[in-house]
Scaffold this motif. Sequence first.
Motif, PDB file in Angstrom:
ATOM      1  N   LEU A   1      -8.911   7.569   0.266  1.00  0.00           N
ATOM      2  CA  LEU A   1      -8.329   8.250  -0.887  1.00  0.00           C
ATOM      3  C   LEU A   1      -9.412   8.843  -1.783  1.00  0.00           C
ATOM      4  CD1 LEU A   1      -5.760   8.947  -2.497  1.00  0.00           C
ATOM      5  CD2 LEU A   1      -6.084   6.773  -3.705  1.00  0.00           C
ATOM      6  N   ILE A   2     -10.452   8.080  -2.059  1.00  0.00           N
ATOM      7  CA  ILE A   2     -11.563   8.581  -2.878  1.00  0.00           C
ATOM      8  C   ILE A   2     -12.170   9.818  -2.236  1.00  0.00           C
ATOM      9  CG2 ILE A   2     -13.914   8.094  -3.697  1.00  0.00           C
ATOM     10  CD1 ILE A   2     -12.982   5.125  -4.021  1.00  0.00           C
ATOM     11  N   ARG A   3     -12.444   9.732  -0.948  1.00  0.00           N
ATOM     12  CA  ARG A   3     -13.040  10.876  -0.239  1.00  0.00           C
ATOM     13  C   ARG A   3     -12.147  12.107  -0.307  1.00  0.00           C
ATOM     14  NH1 ARG A   3     -14.004   8.883   5.495  1.00  0.00           N
ATOM     15  NH2 ARG A   3     -14.536  11.069   5.805  1.00  0.00           N
ATOM     16  N   LEU A   4     -10.858  11.931  -0.025  1.00  0.00           N
ATOM     17  CA  LEU A   4      -9.945  13.069  -0.029  1.00  0.00           C
ATOM     18  C   LEU A   4      -9.762  13.651  -1.427  1.00  0.00           C
ATOM     19  CD1 LEU A   4      -7.175  11.915   2.486  1.00  0.00           C
ATOM     20  CD2 LEU A   4      -9.007  13.585   2.860  1.00  0.00           C
ATOM     21  N   GLU A   5      -9.689  12.795  -2.436  1.00  0.00           N
ATOM     22  CA  GLU A   5      -9.548  13.305  -3.804  1.00  0.00           C
ATOM     23  C   GLU A   5     -10.820  14.039  -4.239  1.00  0.00           C
ATOM     24  OE1 GLU A   5      -7.798  10.985  -6.899  1.00  0.00           O
ATOM     25  OE2 GLU A   5      -6.206  10.240  -5.587  1.00  0.00           O
TER      26      GLU A   5
ATOM     27  N   ILE B   1       0.836  -1.202   0.000  1.00  0.00           N
ATOM     28  CA  ILE B   1       0.000   0.000   0.000  1.00  0.00           C
ATOM     29  C   ILE B   1       0.871   1.252   0.000  1.00  0.00           C
ATOM     30  CG2 ILE B   1      -1.656   1.321   1.371  1.00  0.00           C
ATOM     31  CD1 ILE B   1      -2.961  -1.416   2.074  1.00  0.00           C
ATOM     32  N   LYS B   2       1.967   1.230   0.725  1.00  0.00           N
ATOM     33  CA  LYS B   2       2.873   2.387   0.744  1.00  0.00           C
ATOM     34  C   LYS B   2       3.437   2.651  -0.650  1.00  0.00           C
ATOM     35  CE  LYS B   2       5.811   3.182   3.984  1.00  0.00           C
ATOM     36  NZ  LYS B   2       6.858   3.068   5.012  1.00  0.00           N
ATOM     37  N   ILE B   3       3.873   1.607  -1.327  1.00  0.00           N
ATOM     38  CA  ILE B   3       4.403   1.777  -2.683  1.00  0.00           C
ATOM     39  C   ILE B   3       3.310   2.302  -3.605  1.00  0.00           C
ATOM     40  CG2 ILE B   3       5.327   0.580  -4.706  1.00  0.00           C
ATOM     41  CD1 ILE B   3       6.706  -1.358  -2.702  1.00  0.00           C
ATOM     42  N   MET B   4       2.137   1.729  -3.499  1.00  0.00           N
ATOM     43  CA  MET B   4       1.011   2.133  -4.329  1.00  0.00           C
ATOM     44  C   MET B   4       0.696   3.614  -4.129  1.00  0.00           C
ATOM     45  SD  MET B   4      -2.774   0.407  -4.264  1.00  0.00           S
ATOM     46  CE  MET B   4      -3.096   1.062  -2.645  1.00  0.00           C
ATOM     47  N   LEU B   5       0.646   4.057  -2.882  1.00  0.00           N
ATOM     48  CA  LEU B   5       0.353   5.460  -2.585  1.00  0.00           C
ATOM     49  C   LEU B   5       1.483   6.385  -3.031  1.00  0.00           C
ATOM     50  CD1 LEU B   5      -1.250   5.129   0.944  1.00  0.00           C
ATOM     51  CD2 LEU B   5      -2.406   5.855  -1.159  1.00  0.00           C
ATOM     52  N   SER B   6       2.718   5.917  -2.914  1.00  0.00           N
ATOM     53  CA  SER B   6       3.857   6.767  -3.268  1.00  0.00           C
ATOM     54  C   SER B   6       3.908   7.064  -4.756  1.00  0.00           C
ATOM     55  CB  SER B   6       5.170   6.137  -2.808  1.00  0.00           C
ATOM     56  OG  SER B   6       5.492   5.023  -3.596  1.00  0.00           O
ATOM     57  N   THR B   7       3.295   6.213  -5.558  1.00  0.00           N
ATOM     58  CA  THR B   7       3.306   6.423  -7.008  1.00  0.00           C
ATOM     59  C   THR B   7       2.075   7.169  -7.508  1.00  0.00           C
ATOM     60  OG1 THR B   7       2.273   4.268  -7.450  1.00  0.00           O
ATOM     61  CG2 THR B   7       4.684   4.336  -7.391  1.00  0.00           C
ATOM     62  N   ARG B   8       1.102   7.391  -6.635  1.00  0.00           N
ATOM     63  CA  ARG B   8      -0.125   8.096  -7.046  1.00  0.00           C
ATOM     64  C   ARG B   8       0.113   9.598  -6.937  1.00  0.00           C
ATOM     65  NH1 ARG B   8      -5.033   7.073  -8.947  1.00  0.00           N
ATOM     66  NH2 ARG B   8      -6.621   8.627  -8.492  1.00  0.00           N
TER      67      ARG B   8
ATOM     68  N   GLY C   1      -0.726  13.598  -6.589  1.00  0.00           N
ATOM     69  CA  GLY C   1      -1.703  14.387  -5.839  1.00  0.00           C
ATOM     70  C   GLY C   1      -1.456  14.384  -4.347  1.00  0.00           C
ATOM     71  N   SER C   2      -1.950  15.421  -3.712  1.00  0.00           N
ATOM     72  CA  SER C   2      -1.737  15.575  -2.273  1.00  0.00           C
ATOM     73  C   SER C   2      -2.554  14.605  -1.419  1.00  0.00           C
ATOM     74  CB  SER C   2      -1.994  17.015  -1.843  1.00  0.00           C
ATOM     75  OG  SER C   2      -3.315  17.399  -2.113  1.00  0.00           O
ATOM     76  N   PRO C   3      -3.757  14.167  -1.827  1.00  0.00           N
ATOM     77  CA  PRO C   3      -4.471  13.206  -0.976  1.00  0.00           C
ATOM     78  C   PRO C   3      -3.676  11.916  -0.728  1.00  0.00           C
ATOM     79  CG  PRO C   3      -6.014  14.214  -2.476  1.00  0.00           C
ATOM     80  CD  PRO C   3      -4.636  14.647  -2.913  1.00  0.00           C
ATOM     81  N   ALA C   4      -3.092  11.364  -1.780  1.00  0.00           N
ATOM     82  CA  ALA C   4      -2.298  10.138  -1.607  1.00  0.00           C
ATOM     83  C   ALA C   4      -1.085  10.401  -0.730  1.00  0.00           C
ATOM     84  CB  ALA C   4      -1.867   9.588  -2.968  1.00  0.00           C
ATOM     85  N   GLN C   5      -0.485  11.562  -0.889  1.00  0.00           N
ATOM     86  CA  GLN C   5       0.684  11.898  -0.084  1.00  0.00           C
ATOM     87  C   GLN C   5       0.316  12.087   1.381  1.00  0.00           C
ATOM     88  OE1 GLN C   5       3.558  11.304  -1.519  1.00  0.00           O
ATOM     89  NE2 GLN C   5       2.258  10.898  -3.298  1.00  0.00           N
TER      90      GLN C   5
END
Length: 118
Positions: A79-83, A39-46, A48-52
């Motif tokens: 992530l959906i909510r924040l985006e 999940i960390k790798i997945m988020l690091s490649t997305r 936008g600020s929500p994933a970060q």
Amino acid sequence: MGLFEWGERRFARGIAQSMIRSYKLLKAGHSDLSERELIKIMLSTRPGSPAQKIFKDIDDTNFWEQVVVESFAEIVYILIRLEYIEYMRGSLETESEETNAVFRKVLDEEIVKGGIQS
């Protein structure tokens, strides 16, 4: 279903499908990694600020154990909510329970289609 709900469904579906696809590719290529590491790798490649934002919190034990309860689906839901909040230029205070229910339903449908254990 109203026109606006159709847009919310489409918004959530796009993010859910993207994250599921990314997760499955990472899991296939890195079967030795834990769920949290994937999940960390997945988020690091997305982009936008929500994933970060989520990425920064992922190592916080309270966040992981109390907020997302070790769940890929919960990470994607947040992530959906924040985006969506960012897209609509809103805030957590302006969230709608109805919109969040639409997001949850779409995510659950996509998780099942994607064959992910949540």
